[in-house]
Design an enzyme around this catalytic site. Structure first.
Site, short mmCIF file in Angstrom:
data_model
loop_
_atom_site.label_atom_id
_atom_site.label_comp_id
_atom_site.label_asym_id
_atom_site.label_seq_id
_atom_site.Cartn_x
_atom_site.Cartn_y
_atom_site.Cartn_z
N GLY A 136 0.82 -1.20 0.00
CA GLY A 136 0.00 0.00 0.00
C GLY A 136 0.86 1.25 0.00
CB CYS A 137 0.18 4.67 -1.22
SG CYS A 137 -1.48 4.93 -0.57
CG PHE A 138 -0.96 6.16 4.11
CD1 PHE A 138 -0.26 7.35 4.26
CD2 PHE A 138 -2.34 6.22 4.01
CE1 PHE A 138 -0.92 8.57 4.29
CE2 PHE A 138 -3.01 7.44 4.03
CZ PHE A 138 -2.29 8.62 4.17
CB ALA A 139 1.92 0.02 3.78
CB THR A 140 5.31 2.21 0.22
OG1 THR A 140 4.73 1.06 -0.41
CG2 THR A 140 6.68 2.48 -0.39
#
Length: 327
Positions: A136-140
């Protein structure tokens, strides 16, 4: 060398649009089909208007099961359903951009084992993988800020994260909080402490630091800009700033796209790139880590292509040598 034949499912969304743009300029691939039931027969450039003059491809509702790589750009929960209903060649490698297969409990599906596709964590496994669960984007952004600390097992206190994403993070479907009149000159948080990316963040941290038992307190925010993620996080850290910089530089010494900046950073440095730029600041016993990415590129489609490059032994930066929209 024969070019890879690529298929894209869910071709009308933001991540698919960026994926198409990048793949059209990738020297090792050919886009075989772009699947969208709602747009079948329409020209790609009718929907993705930034591609006018770049391609004559049209959307289709037909699938070629013998392609080399399948990208799934579907909403969360829909990738699994699609693969249950559609069969592809045993040689077809799959890169899924949803959250359907990111967690360990979901990683095995119909005999397929999905590798979590964060290259800075799982590069060697990605090289051998046939199926990838793209992060995921936030996760990255958050993982890349925390993993060097987890690697040396110094995450012993709660982590406090405040991160802002642009409007494209919500996808193309309209909702009350995506209309211009609501988003413009506005700011809000959502899913406080409960965001779905926390599962994969905690999972990755515990791979490197198995005894991690503190809280990651995550406050996601909506910004009034189109794209990018600006994330700040702090936690207790006993070492010096120089110690922290040394361990971050060592962790990312072979990373193709993640860099540590000595200067303070801002979003315009990463928008339209596959980079993650990190900055460290020490205040008393707290280490502040700032992490910036383009949510559609390093947070989605760019990282998916980075994973494809690793899977097929291409140069990791192939098709991803992009300049930031700085001005």
């Amino acid at each position: 060398m024969k070019k890879l034949e690529i298929g894209i499912i869910g071709g009308a969304g933001y991540t698919a649009g960026e994926l198409i743009r990048l793949l059209l300029n990738h020297s090792k691939v050919n886009i075989n089909f772009i699947y969208s039931t709602s747009n079948a027969g329409n020209k790609i450039a009718k929907v993705h208007q930034d591609l006018i003059g770049s391609t004559d491809l049209v959307f289709t509702n037909a699938i070629n099961p013998k392609i080399d790589v399948l990208f799934l750009c579907l909403g969360h929960g829909n990738s699994k359903a699609f693969l249950e209903e559609n069969t592809f060649s045993a040689e077809t490698k799959i890169i899924d951009l949803s959250n359907d297969f990111r967690l360990t409990n979901d990683a095995v599906f119909e005999g397929k084992t999905f590798v979590y596709g964060l290259p800075e964590l799982n590069k060697e496994a990605i090289k051998k993988a046939n199926y990838i669960a793209n992060p995921g984007c936030f996760a990255t952004a958050i993982q890349l800020a925390l993993l060097p600390l987890a690697k040396v097992e110094v995450l012993q206190s709660d982590v406090h994260v405040n991160a802002v994403t642009g409007a494209t993070g919500a996808g193309t479907s309209l909702s009350a909080t995506t209309h211009f009149t609501w988003r413009d000159n506005n700011f809000s948080h959502y899913k406080a402490f409960t965001h779905q990316h926390l599962g994969e963040i905690n999972q990755s941290v515990k791979i490197l630091q198995s005894d991690f038992s503190s809280e990651i307190n995550f406050m996601p925010n909506r910004g009034d800009f189109s794209r990018g993620i600006f994330a700040t996080m702090y936690t207790k850290y006993n070492g010096s700033l120089e110690d922290a910089k040394a361990l971050y530089n060592a962790f990312y010494k072979d990373a193709a796209f993640t860099v540590v900046s000595d200067d303070e950073i801002h979003l315009k440095q990463v928008v339209n790139t596959n980079k993650c730029i990190l900055h460290l600041h020490k205040h008393d016993d707290k280490l502040l880590v700032t992490s910036i990415i383009d949510n559609l590129l390093k947070g989605a489609s760019g990282q998916a292509i980075q994973n494809m490059n690793l899977m097929f032994g291409f140069e990791e930066t192939e098709g991803l040598k992009l300049k930031a929209n700085y001005f």
